[in-house]
Design a protein around this motif. Structure first.
Motif, PDB file in Angstrom:
ATOM      1  N   GLU A 692      21.509 -17.227 -25.433  1.00 13.76           N
ATOM      2  CA  GLU A 692      22.274 -16.937 -24.220  1.00 13.76           C
ATOM      3  C   GLU A 692      23.478 -16.039 -24.523  1.00 13.76           C
ATOM      4  O   GLU A 692      24.001 -15.359 -23.640  1.00 13.76           O
ATOM      5  CB  GLU A 692      22.723 -18.252 -23.577  1.00 13.76           C
ATOM      6  CG  GLU A 692      23.169 -18.151 -22.140  1.00 13.76           C
ATOM      7  CD  GLU A 692      22.052 -17.851 -21.146  1.00 13.76           C
ATOM      8  OE1 GLU A 692      21.736 -16.661 -20.952  1.00 13.76           O
ATOM      9  OE2 GLU A 692      21.507 -18.792 -20.550  1.00 13.76           O
ATOM     10  N   ASP A 693      23.891 -15.951 -25.784  1.00 16.65           N
ATOM     11  CA  ASP A 693      25.025 -15.089 -26.119  1.00 16.65           C
ATOM     12  C   ASP A 693      24.600 -13.641 -26.375  1.00 16.65           C
ATOM     13  O   ASP A 693      25.415 -12.807 -26.771  1.00 16.65           O
ATOM     14  CB  ASP A 693      25.801 -15.637 -27.323  1.00 16.65           C
ATOM     15  CG  ASP A 693      24.970 -15.654 -28.603  1.00 16.65           C
ATOM     16  OD1 ASP A 693      23.816 -15.183 -28.575  1.00 16.65           O
ATOM     17  OD2 ASP A 693      25.478 -16.147 -29.627  1.00 16.65           O
ATOM     18  N   ALA A 732      15.733 -28.346 -18.549  1.00 16.96           N
ATOM     19  CA  ALA A 732      17.144 -28.497 -18.165  1.00 16.96           C
ATOM     20  C   ALA A 732      17.646 -27.335 -17.319  1.00 16.96           C
ATOM     21  O   ALA A 732      18.491 -27.515 -16.454  1.00 16.96           O
ATOM     22  CB  ALA A 732      18.002 -28.647 -19.421  1.00 16.96           C
ATOM     23  N   LEU A 733      17.147 -26.105 -17.587  1.00 18.36           N
ATOM     24  CA  LEU A 733      17.664 -24.958 -16.834  1.00 18.36           C
ATOM     25  C   LEU A 733      16.864 -24.684 -15.558  1.00 18.36           C
ATOM     26  O   LEU A 733      17.438 -24.437 -14.501  1.00 18.36           O
ATOM     27  CB  LEU A 733      17.661 -23.701 -17.713  1.00 18.36           C
ATOM     28  CG  LEU A 733      18.640 -23.678 -18.891  1.00 18.36           C
ATOM     29  CD1 LEU A 733      18.606 -22.321 -19.584  1.00 18.36           C
ATOM     30  CD2 LEU A 733      20.057 -24.019 -18.455  1.00 18.36           C
ATOM     31  N   TRP A 734      15.542 -24.711 -15.679  1.00 23.24           N
ATOM     32  CA  TRP A 734      14.713 -24.375 -14.516  1.00 23.24           C
ATOM     33  C   TRP A 734      13.657 -25.443 -14.269  1.00 23.24           C
ATOM     34  O   TRP A 734      12.449 -25.183 -14.329  1.00 23.24           O
ATOM     35  CB  TRP A 734      14.050 -23.006 -14.742  1.00 23.24           C
ATOM     36  CG  TRP A 734      15.047 -21.891 -14.835  1.00 23.24           C
ATOM     37  CD1 TRP A 734      15.825 -21.406 -13.822  1.00 23.24           C
ATOM     38  CD2 TRP A 734      15.391 -21.128 -15.996  1.00 23.24           C
ATOM     39  NE1 TRP A 734      16.644 -20.396 -14.279  1.00 23.24           N
ATOM     40  CE2 TRP A 734      16.399 -20.192 -15.606  1.00 23.24           C
ATOM     41  CE3 TRP A 734      14.968 -21.137 -17.314  1.00 23.24           C
ATOM     42  CZ2 TRP A 734      16.967 -19.279 -16.501  1.00 23.24           C
ATOM     43  CZ3 TRP A 734      15.528 -20.224 -18.197  1.00 23.24           C
ATOM     44  CH2 TRP A 734      16.516 -19.322 -17.807  1.00 23.24           C
ATOM     45  N   PRO A 735      14.109 -26.684 -13.967  1.00 18.80           N
ATOM     46  CA  PRO A 735      13.137 -27.771 -13.796  1.00 18.80           C
ATOM     47  C   PRO A 735      12.220 -27.556 -12.586  1.00 18.80           C
ATOM     48  O   PRO A 735      11.193 -28.217 -12.474  1.00 18.80           O
ATOM     49  CB  PRO A 735      14.027 -29.006 -13.621  1.00 18.80           C
ATOM     50  CG  PRO A 735      15.347 -28.497 -13.185  1.00 18.80           C
ATOM     51  CD  PRO A 735      15.498 -27.143 -13.800  1.00 18.80           C
ATOM     52  N   ASP A 872      16.352  -9.308 -13.012  1.00 16.94           N
ATOM     53  CA  ASP A 872      17.648  -9.837 -12.590  1.00 16.94           C
ATOM     54  C   ASP A 872      18.207 -10.788 -13.636  1.00 16.94           C
ATOM     55  O   ASP A 872      19.413 -10.890 -13.811  1.00 16.94           O
ATOM     56  CB  ASP A 872      17.493 -10.641 -11.290  1.00 16.94           C
ATOM     57  CG  ASP A 872      17.091  -9.744 -10.142  1.00 16.94           C
ATOM     58  OD1 ASP A 872      17.321  -8.526 -10.261  1.00 16.94           O
ATOM     59  OD2 ASP A 872      16.534 -10.274  -9.166  1.00 16.94           O
ATOM     60  N   ASP A 873      17.302 -11.521 -14.247  1.00 16.43           N
ATOM     61  CA  ASP A 873      17.789 -12.623 -15.076  1.00 16.43           C
ATOM     62  C   ASP A 873      16.839 -12.855 -16.244  1.00 16.43           C
ATOM     63  O   ASP A 873      15.624 -12.782 -16.090  1.00 16.43           O
ATOM     64  CB  ASP A 873      17.877 -13.912 -14.241  1.00 16.43           C
ATOM     65  CG  ASP A 873      18.670 -15.014 -14.964  1.00 16.43           C
ATOM     66  OD1 ASP A 873      19.321 -14.701 -15.979  1.00 16.43           O
ATOM     67  OD2 ASP A 873      18.627 -16.166 -14.497  1.00 16.43           O
ATOM     68  N   PHE A 874      17.392 -13.070 -17.369  1.00 18.96           N
ATOM     69  CA  PHE A 874      16.686 -13.663 -18.499  1.00 18.96           C
ATOM     70  C   PHE A 874      17.752 -14.160 -19.467  1.00 18.96           C
ATOM     71  O   PHE A 874      18.912 -13.735 -19.385  1.00 18.96           O
ATOM     72  CB  PHE A 874      15.712 -12.678 -19.172  1.00 18.96           C
ATOM     73  CG  PHE A 874      16.337 -11.421 -19.724  1.00 18.96           C
ATOM     74  CD1 PHE A 874      16.905 -11.396 -21.001  1.00 18.96           C
ATOM     75  CD2 PHE A 874      16.372 -10.246 -18.964  1.00 18.96           C
ATOM     76  CE1 PHE A 874      17.468 -10.231 -21.500  1.00 18.96           C
ATOM     77  CE2 PHE A 874      16.942  -9.095 -19.467  1.00 18.96           C
ATOM     78  CZ  PHE A 874      17.493  -9.073 -20.737  1.00 18.96           C
ATOM     79  N   VAL A 875      17.363 -15.061 -20.318  1.00 10.36           N
ATOM     80  CA  VAL A 875      18.345 -15.668 -21.214  1.00 10.36           C
ATOM     81  C   VAL A 875      18.969 -14.586 -22.103  1.00 10.36           C
ATOM     82  O   VAL A 875      18.262 -13.849 -22.777  1.00 10.36           O
ATOM     83  CB  VAL A 875      17.696 -16.760 -22.089  1.00 10.36           C
ATOM     84  CG1 VAL A 875      18.680 -17.261 -23.140  1.00 10.36           C
ATOM     85  CG2 VAL A 875      17.196 -17.910 -21.234  1.00 10.36           C
ATOM     86  N   GLY A 876      20.273 -14.469 -22.031  1.00  9.63           N
ATOM     87  CA  GLY A 876      20.983 -13.508 -22.874  1.00  9.63           C
ATOM     88  C   GLY A 876      21.289 -12.191 -22.192  1.00  9.63           C
ATOM     89  O   GLY A 876      22.002 -11.353 -22.753  1.00  9.63           O
ATOM     90  N   ARG A 877      20.769 -11.990 -20.977  1.00  8.75           N
ATOM     91  CA  ARG A 877      20.915 -10.675 -20.333  1.00  8.75           C
ATOM     92  C   ARG A 877      22.384 -10.299 -20.117  1.00  8.75           C
ATOM     93  O   ARG A 877      22.816  -9.212 -20.487  1.00  8.75           O
ATOM     94  CB  ARG A 877      20.193 -10.661 -18.978  1.00  8.75           C
ATOM     95  CG  ARG A 877      20.127  -9.275 -18.330  1.00  8.75           C
ATOM     96  CD  ARG A 877      19.646  -9.339 -16.903  1.00  8.75           C
ATOM     97  NE  ARG A 877      20.657  -9.895 -16.017  1.00  8.75           N
ATOM     98  CZ  ARG A 877      21.421  -9.174 -15.209  1.00  8.75           C
ATOM     99  NH1 ARG A 877      21.278  -7.857 -15.148  1.00  8.75           N
ATOM    100  NH2 ARG A 877      22.335  -9.745 -14.457  1.00  8.75           N
ATOM    101  N   VAL A 878      23.123 -11.225 -19.535  1.00  8.28           N
ATOM    102  CA  VAL A 878      24.503 -10.891 -19.177  1.00  8.28           C
ATOM    103  C   VAL A 878      25.343 -10.660 -20.435  1.00  8.28           C
ATOM    104  O   VAL A 878      26.056  -9.661 -20.554  1.00  8.28           O
ATOM    105  CB  VAL A 878      25.118 -12.007 -18.318  1.00  8.28           C
ATOM    106  CG1 VAL A 878      26.600 -11.732 -18.073  1.00  8.28           C
ATOM    107  CG2 VAL A 878      24.363 -12.125 -17.005  1.00  8.28           C
ATOM    108  N   MET A 879      25.208 -11.551 -21.391  1.00 11.29           N
ATOM    109  CA  MET A 879      26.075 -11.459 -22.569  1.00 11.29           C
ATOM    110  C   MET A 879      25.705 -10.283 -23.470  1.00 11.29           C
ATOM    111  O   MET A 879      26.529  -9.786 -24.221  1.00 11.29           O
ATOM    112  CB  MET A 879      26.065 -12.778 -23.336  1.00 11.29           C
ATOM    113  CG  MET A 879      26.783 -13.892 -22.595  1.00 11.29           C
ATOM    114  SD  MET A 879      28.312 -13.341 -21.812  1.00 11.29           S
ATOM    115  CE  MET A 879      29.521 -14.326 -22.646  1.00 11.29           C
ATOM    116  N   ARG A 882      27.806  -7.219 -23.130  1.00 10.98           N
ATOM    117  CA  ARG A 882      29.190  -7.213 -23.608  1.00 10.98           C
ATOM    118  C   ARG A 882      29.481  -5.936 -24.377  1.00 10.98           C
ATOM    119  O   ARG A 882      28.636  -5.459 -25.146  1.00 10.98           O
ATOM    120  CB  ARG A 882      29.433  -8.416 -24.533  1.00 10.98           C
ATOM    121  CG  ARG A 882      29.717  -9.677 -23.796  1.00 10.98           C
ATOM    122  CD  ARG A 882      30.123 -10.759 -24.753  1.00 10.98           C
ATOM    123  NE  ARG A 882      28.965 -11.285 -25.478  1.00 10.98           N
ATOM    124  CZ  ARG A 882      29.052 -12.243 -26.387  1.00 10.98           C
ATOM    125  NH1 ARG A 882      30.226 -12.745 -26.698  1.00 10.98           N
ATOM    126  NH2 ARG A 882      27.968 -12.695 -27.010  1.00 10.98           N
TER     127      ARG A 882
END
Lengths: 1166, 113
Positions: A692-693, A732-735, A872-879, A882
């Motif tokens: 996620e980082d 936990a994230l997308w049940p 739009d979304d995947f683990v680590g995309r936003v970070m 950086r």
């Protein structure tokens, strides 16, 4: 006069003589002796030398707290130091040695320390050896260490075996004295499951040592009666020689069982006991009196002398002095008088209760007196007594001296959770803290010192524990008790005798005296924690069991406060020392952690593979041939063979995860950087997974096997981490997503066939068309082998050459690999290992976890294009966006070649510009992977270099100070060879297809101990299909019903997941058909991913308890119940198939390891 | 660390069967959330002395992710729920961490699974 033995009396069996040796001298004792009592019976009262002053020491407390009588047992690899002679049952052939003396116990050169003692007070070492500091390590410390100390440990590897085992109970009773016996009896009679532990090798505690009557029985008779009843109760487990060493949260207790006398089985066993309630009936330690020379051999605790007299008929001499402040002294005097000895009783109290005086009638009584000094050399010969009223001092000749300063309840185990004992001024004792987590003290551990009180307190606490748990204990009628002094047990507190002239010891084992504690207070170390460290009081192997409370009392006096204000130091596990070997149990050496074996392990062995540990796996590193003498020769040959012709290797260790469910594609888009949902059925794609980082977690391939059915591969190293990560995302994230994950690593043997000739070879084994159009790059499809076996074929390459990965059910792995080798014979097919694999990938610049090191992004590794900008979304995309991760001066993947090809480069070296000083500021990057390329005849390397992509052609230096290497290198693109550059190879095309040999299931139990007659048997169950039935948790009931259709037993894994097992001999397709298809429920064949063992017999539950902490009677009570659990470090599905029979279903690559563990437990139980 | 954990699916098991990830209270921000929210989610943690909710995985058992409510000081475990139930409950009522799903607590005894 010295110690000897009466001709009659005691609990010993004089008809059974036992030979043993002490310091090489052959001696004899009787059954019922401890080593200590046998030594005394032989007149040996000098048993050791003290830690610091080398003073002669003898038996003192005679119990668990014994600080002096420490011996070393055995020699060589089984040598064990610092054992308490008082706790050791005498056994034939026992060889004991005294400690900390040279050249002999009788004449010890180190005793000169005693003469120097004025200079050796507390803090001496700190003060004296401060300067010069440089001398500390080389001169002072080795000298001090040699002079001070206890026994020496063996330097040889420990050859003894140890075991760990779980026990579950309602009530744990610690200590089998009067209170403990009654607590256990009351709880057991109510139907509760009881575990009763005692440190001693026999049960009864003081009942075996004091002359008492309970009803019609004497002490030993009463104890034997209770033990007989408990032993006959199947709900009771009796553990003798077992010390509970720690109290932990949730009602978990640690205990160590010493099995010195056992001929078979482990030397020691560590128990983890889970108890809903605990009665601490550990008793009380008699408090030593602190006067001059109180450490001389022949001075011992009054209760200890009494016990030795009554139990082992030890005669302390003709004339014995007793120095006491309470009833125990009068009781000892009574027993000595009964044996016709002369007794002088020195009682510090001016007023002694009449019952006590009545008991000791006949002794020469000196009330209001104290013993100021015990006088003698290697044994006490006289005492100086002082009349406190007049101050008059008198010398009395004696043979021995018994002392009693009152009692200290054994509260340690009640304080391990952080509570402190509570000072009770009225009784002069520290009492246990209030109940915590179901642990309560009873009997003298609770400060109740009379026998009648101990019996009723034990019964009451046993009943209370049972009642709390819903049992209905019957009232146990109290029997008439006759005890010494009519039960008068009070005492006067006397922390130390001020009239002493000689050294008065507080901590015997660490040689701490009254004056040391006074010095600590004067020098500002009066706080109990500081005084402990300054003087080392309480820091020896006995952890101050006898000394701590006296030290507190003396500190209190010196500081002019109450013991309450001084307080205690912190109580922590371990209560007594436990050897590291016992704590490690079976997890040592090659069993430190489980070893996974690939289904192709045997195949690789057959081809002469050398194996290396790679994570949990044993992997083939290279396959030496003929006259090859080192790995590099084999590696070069294997590497060249792949690029020039064809090679075969084992890819089974790659993590393989089966993904299904209607949201599978959506899920993949969330966990990978690329858009996986667009992947076509029958195709594979390379993918990157981020944390996620924004940093890389792992790389691997995704193959779409069906509309919502995928196979994911991970690197071998990260397989576990990736699985847990995907489960976290799904649960936990997308049940809300409907996805099901199953590890299928064990199901498939995966064989890589690589090289320009790989298609020709594989064509002889696979029936399907393998042409470029039928199986293009990144194809992933099912194929059929010529023999009819169905397999999965992936056109994936980690070598850069034309390559295929063929996956077959694990049991067929070896046969298929054999067939491929046979098919490849005309092409010169070469098995290659991990080393060649590494060269092949480095030559192509393919990354591994050397590059995915938790600091790199896809962009750093030149894989930036694999990050989709359309999602739009995947683990680590936003970070990942950086600034710091996008800067263009980040380190980037490059290739390196040395200017001189013969010069070496090793991974880990740092990159510097030529002529720059090695410093962090000048660091340009580092080498991640390096190897010798036989194609380029040069060392090559991959490296992370600042702005690396712009710097191809630049000269740098690899600086490797640890290995003293500096190498001049040129930066290049991270691709060193082109594939297919070797041109057309002429080969014969019309070769016959190769058929498979029949798969032979391995006998995993061959050569292992699997049976102890009538008690336990381990067998491998015949192959039957296994299938994971998985669907939404909401369909759990339907899923379990489906799974039950297999063999009548559903094996639930988690909500929505259950394992079904078919009938023996049935094929996996048959089972799948029988279970019935349902659109929303997926079936995953795990027939080759699991091995099933059966463990059966009355001892089966005990064997399971050596592996798993599951409470079988609670969680798996009924036949047909099943649960996943952990055996050692190996996950299994455990199913109860009968009252005493269990099925253990294990991952097939762990099966061999588990079989060895189970076999070991069975062997040790025999 | 708690010595025993009552898994809502498997029953009471020793801690060796579990792995711990850490604080379960941070909620993964929406993809469009501000950078600061992501920074907070990833990097900001309280060093709790007392009761906290943590993600534990029953790796040696059912492999479900769980939310363990435990006291970091006394080691007492107050509740254990499935992480999916926890996430769903939180999605409904973000302010209140009171999942509806199956709960195993010491007081209630073993939940039937």
């Amino acid at each position: 006069m010295s110690f000897s033995r009466f001709d009659t009396g005691g609990l010993i069996d004089r008809s059974e003589r036992i030979g043993f040796s002490f310091d090489g001298k052959q001696l004899e004792g009787f059954a019922g002796d401890t080593l200590a009592s046998a030594l005394l019976a032989n007149g040996v009262s000098l048993m050791g030398r003290s830690f610091k002053y080398h003073r002669p020491r003898g038996l003192l407390s005679g119990g668990a707290s014994e600080p002096n009588a420490l011996v070393t047992l055995g020699g060589g690899a089984t040598r064990e130091p610092n054992l308490r002679a008082s706790m050791m049952a005498l056994r034939e052939g026992l060889k004991a040695e005294s400690q900390n003396r040279w050249p002999s116990l009788g004449f010890d050169v180190g005793a000169v320390n005693s003469a120097l003692s004025p200079f050796l007070g507390a803090g001496f070492y700190y003060k004296t050896f401060m300067w010069p500091a440089a001398l500390w390590e080389k001169l002072y410390e080795p000298l001090i260490r040699r002079a001070a100390g206890l026994g020496r440990a063996s330097h040889a590897p420990d050859v003894q075996e140890y075991e760990k085992r779980w026990a579950h109970c309602d009530v744990l009773v610690i200590g089998a004295g009067p209170a403990g016996l009654m607590a256990a009896l009351t709880a057991a009679r109510s139907g509760a499951r009881v575990v009763l532990c005692d440190e001693s090798f026999d049960f009864g505690g003081r009942l075996l040592k004091d002359r008492v009557e309970i009803g019609d029985a004497d002490g030993p008779g009463f104890a034997a009666g209770v033990i007989a009843e408990l032993a006959a109760n199947p709900n009771v487990r009796l553990l003798a020689s077992t010390t509970v060493f720690g109290t932990y949260d949730s009602g978990v207790y640690g205990a160590v069982e010493r099995r010195d006398a056992a001929e078979r089985g482990p030397a020691q066993r560590v128990w983890r006991i889970v108890a809903k309630r605990c009665v601490l009936a550990a008793g009380a330690e008699e408090r030593p009196l602190v006067f001059g020379g109180n450490d001389r051999p022949g001075v011992m605790m009054a209760s200890s002398m009494r016990g030795l007299l009554n139990a082992q008929a030890i005669r302390p001499g003709d004339h014995v002095a007793v120095f006491a402040t309470g009833g125990s002294g009068h009781e000892t005097a009574r027993d000595l008088l009964k044996h016709g000895l002369a007794v002088t009783l020195v009682d510090a109290r001016a007023d002694v209760p009449a019952e006590e005086l009545a008991a000791s009638e006949g002794a020469r009584l000196l009330t209001g007196y104290v013993v100021a000094d015990a006088i003698g050399g290697k044994a006490v010969s006289a005492v100086d007594v002082v009349d406190r009223a007049s101050g008059k001092r008198d010398k009395i000749k004696v043979d021995a001296l018994a002392m009693s300063g009152g009692w200290n309840p054994v509260v340690g185990l009640a304080c391990h959770r952080g509570d402190r004992p509570v000072w009770d001024e009225a009784s002069g004792m520290f009492l246990p803290p209030a109940e915590r987590d179901g642990l309560v003290a009873a009997g003298s551990a609770a400060g109740i010192l009379d026998l009648a009180g101990c019996l009723s307190s034990g019964a009451a606490q046993g009943a209370r524990a049972a009642t709390d748990l819903g049992f209905k204990p019957r009232k146990v009628d109290a029997e008439a008790v006759r005890e010494a002094c009519g039960g008068s047990t009070g005492f006067q507190t006397l922390w130390h005798v001020a009239e002493a002239r000689g050294k008065a010891f507080v901590d015997f084992q660490n040689d701490v005296t009254v004056s040391d504690l006074g010095l600590a207070v004067r020098e500002g170390y009066g706080h109990v924690e500081l005084a402990k460290r300054y003087t080392t009081t309480g820091m020896a192997t006995d952890q101050g069991k006898l000394s701590n409370f006296n030290a507190i009392g003396i500190l209190a006096e010196n500081r002019g406060v109450s013991p309450d204000q001084v307080g205690t130091t912190t109580f922590r596990p371990f209560y007594t020392p436990v050897s590291i070997g016992a704590l490690a149990g079976e997890h040592r050496g090659s069993h430190y952690r489980p070893v996974r074996r690939s289904p192709l392990h045997g195949w690789a062995e057959k081809h002469g593979a050398q194996f290396i540990e790679a994570g949990a796996w044993m992997r083939a590193s290279h396959f030496p041939r003929g006259d090859e003498t080192d790995w590099k020769q084999a590696c070069d040959r294997e590497t060249l063979a792949v690029r020039a012709g064809v090679g075969i290797s084992d890819a089974s260790t790659l993590g393989k995860i089966d993904l299904s469910g209607k949201d599978a594609a959506k899920f993949l888009d969330l966990i990978y950087t690329g858009k996986m949902s667009t992947l076509a059925v029958g195709k594979a794609r390379y993918g990157l997974m981020l944390r996620e980082d924004g940093l890389l977690m792992d790389d691997g391939t995704v193959s779409r096997l069906g509309e919502s059915h995928y196979l994911i591969t991970t690197t071998t190293a990260a397989a576990g981490e990736v699985m847990a990560h995907m489960e976290f995302c799904a649960q936990a994230l997308w049940p809300e997503l409907d996805v099901r994950l199953a590890s299928v690593t064990d199901q498939w043997a995966q064989i890589t066939v690589a090289g320009p000739l790989s298609r020709d070879v594989l064509g002889r084994v696979v029936a399907d068309d393998l042409s470029e159009t039928a199986v293009p790059f990144l194809a992933a499809r099912e194929v059929t082998l010529h023999s009819g076996l169905k397999a999965r074929l992936f056109r994936i390459s980690f070598s850069g050459e034309l390559a295929f990965e063929l996956a077959v059910p694990a049991r067929h792995g070896e046969a298929v690999a054999d067939a491929i080798v046979e098919a490849g014979q005309p092409f010169g097919i070469t098995p290659y290992g991990l080393e060649a694999l590494n060269v092949l990938r480095t030559e192509k610049g393919f990354i591994t976890h050397a590059e995915i090191d938790g600091r790199t992004t896809p962009g750093d590794l030149g894989l930036g294009k694999m990050v989709s900008a359309r999602k739009d979304d995947f683990v680590g995309r936003v970070m990942l966006s950086r600034e710091g991760l996008q800067r263009d001066d980040r380190e980037q993947l490059v290739g390196l070649r040395p200017v001189n090809p013969a010069h070496g480069i090793l991974a880990g070296g740092h990159l510097l510009e030529p002529d720059s000083v090695p410093a962090m500021a000048n660091d340009q990057g580092h080498v991640t992977s390096a190897c010798w390329s036989p194609h380029l005849k040069s060392t090559i390397a991959l490296a992370m270099l600042k702005r690396g992509r712009e710097r191809h052609g630049e000269r740098l230096v690899v600086w490797d100070p640890l290995r003293g290497i500096e190498t001049e290198v040129v930066v290049c693109a991270p691709v060193f060879v082109e594939a297919g550059r070797l041109g057309e190879v002429k080969i014969a095309r019309d070769l016959d297809p190769v058929q498979l040999a029949a798969a032979v299931p391995p006998d995993l139990l061959a050569g292992l101990v699997c049976r102890v007659a009538d008690r336990v048997a381990l067998t491998q169950l015949s192959a039957a299909p296994v299938c994971l039935v998985a669907g939404p948790a909401a369909r759990n009931a339907a899923i379990r019903k489906m799974a039950r259709a297999g063999d009548g037993v559903a094996r639930p894994v988690q909500p929505g997941h259950a394992l079904a097992v078919g009938n023996s001999g049935e094929g996996s397709e048959d089972l799948v058909e029988r279970l019935g298809a349902d659109g929303a429920i997926s079936l995953c064949d795990l027939s080759d991913a699991r091995v099933r063992f059966q463990l059966a017999g009355p001892e089966a539950q005990e064997i399971i308890a050596t592996q798993s902490g599951i409470d079988l009677s609670a969680e798996l009570a009924k036949p047909g119940s099943s649960a996943p659990t952990l055996f050692g470090h190996v996950p299994v599905q455990l199913t109860r198939t009968g009252a005493d029979a269990f099925e253990i279903m294990v991952f097939s690559t762990y099966a061999q390891d588990l079989a060895q563990s189970l076999s070991r437990s069975i062997r040790l139980s025999g | 660390m708690a010595s025993l954990i009552r898994c809502p699916h498997c029953g009471m098991r020793p801690k060796e069967e579990f792995s711990i990830r850490g604080d379960a209270s941070p909620v993964r921000p929406k993809p469009e959330a501000k950078f600061a929210a992501w920074d907070d989610y990833l990097h900001s943690r309280d060093n709790v002395r007392g009761v906290m909710h943590e993600h534990w995985q029953h790796v040696g058992g059912c492999r479900r992710w769980l939310v363990v409510e435990r006291d970091t000081f006394t080691h007492e475990v107050h509740s254990v729920v499935d992480a999916a139930d926890y996430a769903r409950a939180r999605a409904v009522k973000p302010s209140k961490v009171k999942p509806k799903g199956k709960t195993a607590t010491a007081a209630k005894g073993r939940a039937k699974s």
